[in-house]
Design a protein around this motif. Sequence first.
Motif, PDB file in Angstrom:
ATOM      1  N   GLY A  31     -25.761  -5.639  -6.783  1.00  0.00           N
ATOM      2  CA  GLY A  31     -26.989  -5.845  -6.028  1.00  0.00           C
ATOM      3  C   GLY A  31     -26.971  -5.260  -4.632  1.00  0.00           C
ATOM      4  O   GLY A  31     -27.966  -5.278  -3.936  1.00  0.00           O
ATOM      5  N   GLY A  32     -25.845  -4.731  -4.197  1.00  0.00           N
ATOM      6  CA  GLY A  32     -25.731  -4.092  -2.886  1.00  0.00           C
ATOM      7  C   GLY A  32     -25.220  -2.672  -3.062  1.00  0.00           C
ATOM      8  O   GLY A  32     -25.409  -2.065  -4.113  1.00  0.00           O
ATOM      9  N   LEU A  33     -24.584  -2.163  -2.023  1.00  0.00           N
ATOM     10  CA  LEU A  33     -24.004  -0.818  -2.073  1.00  0.00           C
ATOM     11  C   LEU A  33     -22.541  -0.876  -1.672  1.00  0.00           C
ATOM     12  O   LEU A  33     -22.166  -1.643  -0.788  1.00  0.00           O
ATOM     13  CB  LEU A  33     -24.704   0.111  -1.076  1.00  0.00           C
ATOM     14  N   CYS A  34     -21.740  -0.046  -2.303  1.00  0.00           N
ATOM     15  CA  CYS A  34     -20.342   0.113  -1.927  1.00  0.00           C
ATOM     16  C   CYS A  34     -20.187   1.554  -1.437  1.00  0.00           C
ATOM     17  O   CYS A  34     -20.687   2.488  -2.063  1.00  0.00           O
ATOM     18  CB  CYS A  34     -19.441  -0.141  -3.123  1.00  0.00           C
ATOM     19  N   PHE A  35     -19.524   1.722  -0.289  1.00  0.00           N
ATOM     20  CA  PHE A  35     -19.321   3.045   0.303  1.00  0.00           C
ATOM     21  C   PHE A  35     -17.883   3.488   0.113  1.00  0.00           C
ATOM     22  O   PHE A  35     -16.955   2.695   0.291  1.00  0.00           O
ATOM     23  CB  PHE A  35     -19.674   3.031   1.794  1.00  0.00           C
ATOM     24  N   PHE A  36     -17.733   4.768  -0.223  1.00  0.00           N
ATOM     25  CA  PHE A  36     -16.422   5.337  -0.497  1.00  0.00           C
ATOM     26  C   PHE A  36     -16.158   6.538   0.405  1.00  0.00           C
ATOM     27  O   PHE A  36     -17.060   7.334   0.663  1.00  0.00           O
ATOM     28  CB  PHE A  36     -16.349   5.825  -1.949  1.00  0.00           C
ATOM     29  N   ALA A  37     -14.915   6.650   0.861  1.00  0.00           N
ATOM     30  CA  ALA A  37     -14.430   7.841   1.566  1.00  0.00           C
ATOM     31  C   ALA A  37     -13.077   8.159   0.954  1.00  0.00           C
ATOM     32  O   ALA A  37     -12.228   7.274   0.831  1.00  0.00           O
ATOM     33  CB  ALA A  37     -14.292   7.582   3.068  1.00  0.00           C
ATOM     34  N   GLU A  38     -12.920   9.416   0.546  1.00  0.00           N
ATOM     35  CA  GLU A  38     -11.657   9.839  -0.059  1.00  0.00           C
ATOM     36  C   GLU A  38     -11.287   8.955  -1.247  1.00  0.00           C
ATOM     37  O   GLU A  38     -10.124   8.628  -1.461  1.00  0.00           O
ATOM     38  CB  GLU A  38     -10.538   9.841   0.988  1.00  0.00           C
ATOM     39  N   ARG A  40     -11.831   5.844  -1.627  1.00  0.00           N
ATOM     40  CA  ARG A  40     -11.484   4.479  -1.223  1.00  0.00           C
ATOM     41  C   ARG A  40     -12.745   3.698  -0.882  1.00  0.00           C
ATOM     42  O   ARG A  40     -13.558   4.149  -0.084  1.00  0.00           O
ATOM     43  CB  ARG A  40     -10.577   4.467   0.008  1.00  0.00           C
ATOM     44  N   ALA A  41     -12.880   2.497  -1.447  1.00  0.00           N
ATOM     45  CA  ALA A  41     -14.006   1.615  -1.133  1.00  0.00           C
ATOM     46  C   ALA A  41     -13.702   0.941   0.197  1.00  0.00           C
ATOM     47  O   ALA A  41     -12.859   0.064   0.277  1.00  0.00           O
ATOM     48  CB  ALA A  41     -14.187   0.583  -2.226  1.00  0.00           C
ATOM     49  N   PHE A  42     -14.383   1.370   1.256  1.00  0.00           N
ATOM     50  CA  PHE A  42     -14.071   0.866   2.594  1.00  0.00           C
ATOM     51  C   PHE A  42     -15.204   0.060   3.231  1.00  0.00           C
ATOM     52  O   PHE A  42     -15.008  -0.558   4.272  1.00  0.00           O
ATOM     53  CB  PHE A  42     -13.697   2.023   3.528  1.00  0.00           C
ATOM     54  N   ALA A  43     -16.372   0.068   2.628  1.00  0.00           N
ATOM     55  CA  ALA A  43     -17.521  -0.632   3.226  1.00  0.00           C
ATOM     56  C   ALA A  43     -18.482  -1.057   2.129  1.00  0.00           C
ATOM     57  O   ALA A  43     -18.482  -0.492   1.031  1.00  0.00           O
ATOM     58  CB  ALA A  43     -18.242   0.274   4.212  1.00  0.00           C
ATOM     59  N   LEU A  44     -19.279  -2.061   2.456  1.00  0.00           N
ATOM     60  CA  LEU A  44     -20.359  -2.441   1.564  1.00  0.00           C
ATOM     61  C   LEU A  44     -21.557  -2.878   2.393  1.00  0.00           C
ATOM     62  O   LEU A  44     -21.418  -3.247   3.557  1.00  0.00           O
ATOM     63  CB  LEU A  44     -19.932  -3.519   0.573  1.00  0.00           C
ATOM     64  N   ALA A  45     -22.707  -2.758   1.777  1.00  0.00           N
ATOM     65  CA  ALA A  45     -23.948  -3.159   2.447  1.00  0.00           C
ATOM     66  C   ALA A  45     -24.690  -4.105   1.525  1.00  0.00           C
ATOM     67  O   ALA A  45     -24.718  -3.915   0.309  1.00  0.00           O
ATOM     68  CB  ALA A  45     -24.810  -1.938   2.760  1.00  0.00           C
ATOM     69  N   ASP A  46     -25.263  -5.128   2.145  1.00  0.00           N
ATOM     70  CA  ASP A  46     -26.051  -6.089   1.401  1.00  0.00           C
ATOM     71  C   ASP A  46     -27.058  -6.733   2.346  1.00  0.00           C
ATOM     72  O   ASP A  46     -26.709  -7.076   3.474  1.00  0.00           O
ATOM     73  CB  ASP A  46     -25.144  -7.167   0.784  1.00  0.00           C
ATOM     74  N   ASP A  47     -28.263  -6.841   1.895  1.00  0.00           N
ATOM     75  CA  ASP A  47     -29.294  -7.542   2.651  1.00  0.00           C
ATOM     76  C   ASP A  47     -29.454  -7.008   4.081  1.00  0.00           C
ATOM     77  O   ASP A  47     -29.566  -7.782   5.033  1.00  0.00           O
ATOM     78  CB  ASP A  47     -28.969  -9.038   2.658  1.00  0.00           C
ATOM     79  N   LEU A  50     -24.187  -4.080   7.151  1.00  0.00           N
ATOM     80  CA  LEU A  50     -23.046  -3.262   6.754  1.00  0.00           C
ATOM     81  C   LEU A  50     -21.759  -4.019   7.080  1.00  0.00           C
ATOM     82  O   LEU A  50     -21.610  -4.565   8.171  1.00  0.00           O
ATOM     83  CB  LEU A  50     -23.056  -1.923   7.503  1.00  0.00           C
ATOM     84  N   TYR A  51     -20.846  -4.035   6.122  1.00  0.00           N
ATOM     85  CA  TYR A  51     -19.560  -4.701   6.269  1.00  0.00           C
ATOM     86  C   TYR A  51     -18.441  -3.688   6.041  1.00  0.00           C
ATOM     87  O   TYR A  51     -18.555  -2.833   5.155  1.00  0.00           O
ATOM     88  CB  TYR A  51     -19.407  -5.816   5.226  1.00  0.00           C
ATOM     89  N   PHE A  52     -17.361  -3.805   6.814  1.00  0.00           N
ATOM     90  CA  PHE A  52     -16.189  -2.948   6.637  1.00  0.00           C
ATOM     91  C   PHE A  52     -15.037  -3.771   6.080  1.00  0.00           C
ATOM     92  O   PHE A  52     -14.896  -4.958   6.376  1.00  0.00           O
ATOM     93  CB  PHE A  52     -15.760  -2.328   7.967  1.00  0.00           C
ATOM     94  N   LYS A  53     -14.190  -3.107   5.315  1.00  0.00           N
ATOM     95  CA  LYS A  53     -13.014  -3.740   4.709  1.00  0.00           C
ATOM     96  C   LYS A  53     -12.026  -4.132   5.808  1.00  0.00           C
ATOM     97  O   LYS A  53     -11.804  -3.373   6.748  1.00  0.00           O
ATOM     98  CB  LYS A  53     -12.362  -2.771   3.724  1.00  0.00           C
TER      99      LYS A  53
END
Length: 136
Positions: A31-38, A40-47, A50-53
């Motif tokens: 239901g949200g988004l997961c952000f990847f760099a290289e 690696r899942a390092f962030a997610l967004a919801d509502d 933005l959240y960082f690992k």
Amino acid sequence: MVAMAVSVSFRTYLLEQLGRIRPVTARAMFGGLCFFAEGRAFALADDGVLYFKVDATNRPDFEAAGMGPFLPFGDPGKPMGYYELPEDVLEDTDELALWMAKAIAVAERAKAKAKSKAPAAPKGPAKPGTGGRSRP
């Protein structure tokens, strides 16, 4: 129509901001988004947030900024390993680069740790006529 936890405009904005630092991709998850760099899942967004690992190395940065953990089920006893990113960090490219690098490093360590705990893969298929045993 089902409401989205992350609007298209917020997704575009985040990809733009994060993409100024390094290439990133986003994938819809839970239901949200997961952000990847290289990879690696390092962030997610919801509502709209933005959240960082995080782990013990960067959690103090978030706590010092007054940010809290991602609580997908509302239970403070069960936080995920992600903390809300301060809004001003998202607007400051230099600061964002530092916070992003730390979050990606956390994701790297988590991935390496998970790999080291994974059971070893079988050495290969058994040779025919060996009763299921592999020969060297």
